[in-house]
Structure formats: C-alpha cells, structure tokens
Design a protein around this motif. Structure first.
Motif, PDB file in Angstrom:
ATOM      1  N   PRO A  77       0.815  -1.212   0.000  1.00 46.83           N
ATOM      2  CA  PRO A  77       0.000   0.000   0.000  1.00 46.83           C
ATOM      3  C   PRO A  77       0.852   1.268   0.000  1.00 46.83           C
ATOM      4  CG  PRO A  77      -0.936  -1.616   1.488  1.00 46.83           C
ATOM      5  CD  PRO A  77       0.386  -2.167   1.042  1.00 46.83           C
ATOM      6  N   PRO A  78       0.372   2.355  -0.625  1.00 44.72           N
ATOM      7  CA  PRO A  78       1.181   3.562  -0.837  1.00 44.72           C
ATOM      8  C   PRO A  78       1.780   4.174   0.426  1.00 44.72           C
ATOM      9  CG  PRO A  78      -0.777   3.647  -2.195  1.00 44.72           C
ATOM     10  CD  PRO A  78      -0.934   2.441  -1.314  1.00 44.72           C
ATOM     11  N   ALA A  79       1.094   4.073   1.553  1.00 44.93           N
ATOM     12  CA  ALA A  79       1.615   4.678   2.778  1.00 44.93           C
ATOM     13  C   ALA A  79       2.898   4.015   3.257  1.00 44.93           C
ATOM     14  CB  ALA A  79       0.561   4.635   3.887  1.00 44.93           C
ATOM     15  N   THR A  80       3.202   2.824   2.746  1.00 44.92           N
ATOM     16  CA  THR A  80       4.416   2.116   3.148  1.00 44.92           C
ATOM     17  C   THR A  80       5.575   2.327   2.179  1.00 44.92           C
ATOM     18  OG1 THR A  80       3.884   0.072   1.936  1.00 44.92           O
ATOM     19  CG2 THR A  80       2.969   0.304   4.156  1.00 44.92           C
ATOM     20  N   VAL A 103       1.665   9.005  -0.488  1.00 43.73           N
ATOM     21  CA  VAL A 103       0.475   9.836  -0.297  1.00 43.73           C
ATOM     22  C   VAL A 103       0.786  11.061   0.560  1.00 43.73           C
ATOM     23  CG1 VAL A 103      -1.219   8.026  -0.687  1.00 43.73           C
ATOM     24  CG2 VAL A 103      -0.301   8.346   1.596  1.00 43.73           C
ATOM     25  N   ASP A 104       1.812  10.969   1.376  1.00 43.04           N
ATOM     26  CA  ASP A 104       2.278  12.105   2.164  1.00 43.04           C
ATOM     27  C   ASP A 104       3.348  12.832   1.346  1.00 43.04           C
ATOM     28  OD1 ASP A 104       4.467  13.218   4.161  1.00 43.04           O
ATOM     29  OD2 ASP A 104       2.565  13.170   5.248  1.00 43.04           O
ATOM     30  N   GLN A 177      -5.409   6.469   1.213  1.00 40.63           N
ATOM     31  CA  GLN A 177      -4.407   5.955   0.281  1.00 40.63           C
ATOM     32  C   GLN A 177      -4.949   5.665  -1.117  1.00 40.63           C
ATOM     33  OE1 GLN A 177      -1.413   3.061   1.959  1.00 40.63           O
ATOM     34  NE2 GLN A 177      -3.049   2.721   3.462  1.00 40.63           N
ATOM     35  N   GLY A 178      -6.264   5.528  -1.248  1.00 39.65           N
ATOM     36  CA  GLY A 178      -6.826   5.033  -2.499  1.00 39.65           C
ATOM     37  C   GLY A 178      -7.525   6.073  -3.342  1.00 39.65           C
ATOM     38  N   ARG A 182      -5.434   8.588  -7.566  1.00 37.44           N
ATOM     39  CA  ARG A 182      -4.106   8.015  -7.339  1.00 37.44           C
ATOM     40  C   ARG A 182      -3.883   6.767  -8.194  1.00 37.44           C
ATOM     41  NH1 ARG A 182      -5.557   8.875  -1.363  1.00 37.44           N
ATOM     42  NH2 ARG A 182      -4.483  10.806  -0.769  1.00 37.44           N
ATOM     43  N   GLU A 183      -4.916   5.950  -8.318  1.00 38.98           N
ATOM     44  CA  GLU A 183      -4.760   4.654  -8.971  1.00 38.98           C
ATOM     45  C   GLU A 183      -4.788   4.728 -10.494  1.00 38.98           C
ATOM     46  OE1 GLU A 183      -4.492   1.132  -7.855  1.00 38.98           O
ATOM     47  OE2 GLU A 183      -3.455   2.455  -6.477  1.00 38.98           O
TER      48      GLU A 183
END
Length: 318
Positions: A77-80, A103-104, A177-178, A182-183
């Motif tokens: 997932p993007p936050a990671t 995302v940040d 995140q979604g 973004r996707e």
C-alpha cells in the motif's frame, strides 16, 4: 560472450500487482526472485503454491535486510512506499515501485531526495512510460504532426470502485491511500507531464461518497496549454480516455492503449505494429536501468511531480 548475471530481486507486497510481477519476474531471463514478502499469511501461501521455488516471508524487514538482493520491487500500500524505498536505497539497492510515489508529500519529497543523494536506481511503474500508443503520440509531437497543441482532456468513469480485480485491497477505496485519482489518473497525468512538461494546478475539486472519491474535476496548465481532468464513479461504462487536441491532428488513447487519430473528418483507429507495453517490458526497462543502460521508466522525481498534482485534489481534507 559472457552471460550476464541475473538481477537478484525481492518483492514486497503480494496483492494483485505484486503477484502479477512475481509471475512476470519468475519467467524473465534477467531476474532471479530471491525473496517475496507480505504480512498476509493467505497472500504468502498463494505465492508459495504458485511459485514453490521462491522463498516467502510475512516479514518485510527480513527482505529489506537481505544481503543477497540487487533490487526491490514495492507493491505494498502507498503509505508504506517511503519507508521501504528509502531503506532499500540507503542499503545500495535499486528500487522499482508501484504508483503513487507516496500519499504524504513530505515522504514523496524524501524518496526523491534520497534517490538523488544515494544515486540509487529508482523507477515507478507508470504504464504509459512504454505503451506503444503513448510512444506514437510522442513521435507525432516531435515530428510536428500535431501542429500547435491546444489542450488535453482526460476522462474516467467507473461503474464501481474499487474495480473487480482490486476488491481484496481495502485501502484502494479509502481517502487515505486510495481512489481513482491516485490509482488511475496518475498514469495519465504522468503521460501529459512527459509529453508537454510539468503541470501547474489551476483548480481541483473532489467529492466523496461512502466508498471514497465519487467525482473529481481539475484544470492544470502545461505552459499555456490547458489540461482538463474529469472522473466519476457512476452508473455508466468503465472509461479511460486521454485526448491531445492539435491544430493539425489530434490523438486519443482509449482503454489504456487503443490509439485514435483525429482530423477534420473524424476519428480513425490507428493500428500499431510495435509491442503494446506490459509488466514484462517495463521489467526489462528496469533491468536496463539497473545495468546502467538507460531506461524509459519514470523516476522518483517525475513521480513526485505527479504526486503533487494528485494530492492537490485532497489538500482541503488534510
């Protein structure tokens, strides 16, 4: 001739994209998948059944600490993304990550800065980096066939979100995140950035429903060229449409890779004789980058520009 040593690859994240890349890398002549990781026991078990020769773990730390890796592919997932990518680059590993960069915004900036500081090979998996339709539009622009560029329109529609193949990835639906900006939209914003140069936001708006984003509109400028975006989750067919308007010719890319040529008489389908572009071709491009041979892939600097545009939509809820 001496045979090239395989690039030793680790894969973080075994959802839809990670599993697909594991399949592709497993048969790719330039890669050896040394280790794959996902916190989900079910995801790890699926990978073990499909690829019994590939060691798997639920501990991403084990993978990142592995001394026998040349490169890491990140599909978590993007936050990671930032935590995994920064650690890998500082350890001297090349990094190929799924979009969005992060995302940040501070994390995205850190990823781009560490990539520059370490000199690590870094790339994002934007599909339009090597789609044959996108490459054809690029050639038309360079050859002057478009004339003066008057504008770009991108239009997206989804009868459901997340899409069917992403139903197991709960984060894809959420605001954090979604969302389709973004996707999906990020791929086409990247394409516009690559062809016309960096974009500046003029106005963005996003509306949310129970399942996250349900409508978005935006206006950007590439120099003095207007770039318009609209998208919604609604009772209508799934739609992916990117159109470049020119004074001499216009070009439209539908459904991720179907190319249409527009002139004063209407639209004509263009038959392309080059490979469409795929996870396999982009993995080949990543191998070229790792070997210092150059690459068509987006780097983290381009990913950061796209992230800044996408997150402009979400700035009101931060």
């Amino acid at each position: 001739m001496e045979k090239k040593r395989s690039i030793r690859l680790g894969i973080v994240g075994l959802g839809a994209m990670g599993s697909e890349m594991l399949d592709v890398a497993g048969r790719h002549p330039e890669f050896e998948v040394v280790l794959a990781a996902d916190p989900s026991a079910q995801a790890v078990e699926r990978a073990r059944v499909a690829h019994p020769q590939v060691p798997c773990t639920q501990d991403a730390e084990e993978l990142l600490d592995h001394d026998g890796l040349d490169a890491v592919y990140i599909a978590s997932p993007p936050a990671t993304h930032a935590g995994f990518a920064v650690r890998a680059m500082k350890a001297g590993k090349a990094v190929f990550a799924e979009k969005p960069l992060a995302v940040d915004l501070a994390e995205g900036e850190e990823m781009a800065a560490v990539a520059t500081a370490t000199g690590a090979v870094n790339a994002l998996n934007f599909v339009m980096s090597d789609r044959s339709a996108a490459l054809a539009v690029g050639r038309a622009l360079r050859d002057g066939e478009v004339g003066t560029v008057l504008g770009v329109d991108m239009r997206f529609g989804f009868p459901q979100w997340p899409r069917e193949f992403q139903q197991d990835a709960r984060w894809v639906a959420g605001r954090a995140q979604g969302g389709f900006l973004r996707e999906v939209a990020s791929h086409y914003l990247f394409l516009t950035d690559r062809l016309l140069g960096p974009l500046s936001p003029v106005h963005t708006h996003v509306a949310y429903g129970v399942a996250g984003e349900n409508a978005a509109s935006g206006l950007f400028l590439a120099g003095d060229v207007p770039v318009r975006l609209s998208g919604q989750v609604a009772a209508a067919p799934e739609t992916y449409e990117w159109t470049l308007h020119g004074t001499e010719r216009s070009y439209r890319i539908n459904d991720w890779g179907d190319l249409w040529l527009g002139d004063h008489s209407g639209w004509t389908r263009v038959e392309l004789d080059s490979p469409r572009g795929s996870e396999e071709t982009r993995l080949t491009e990543f191998a070229r980058a790792v070997r210092g041979e150059g690459s068509t892939l987006a780097d983290f600097a381009a990913g950061l520009r796209v992230q800044q545009l996408v997150e402009h939509f979400h700035r009101e809820i931060r």
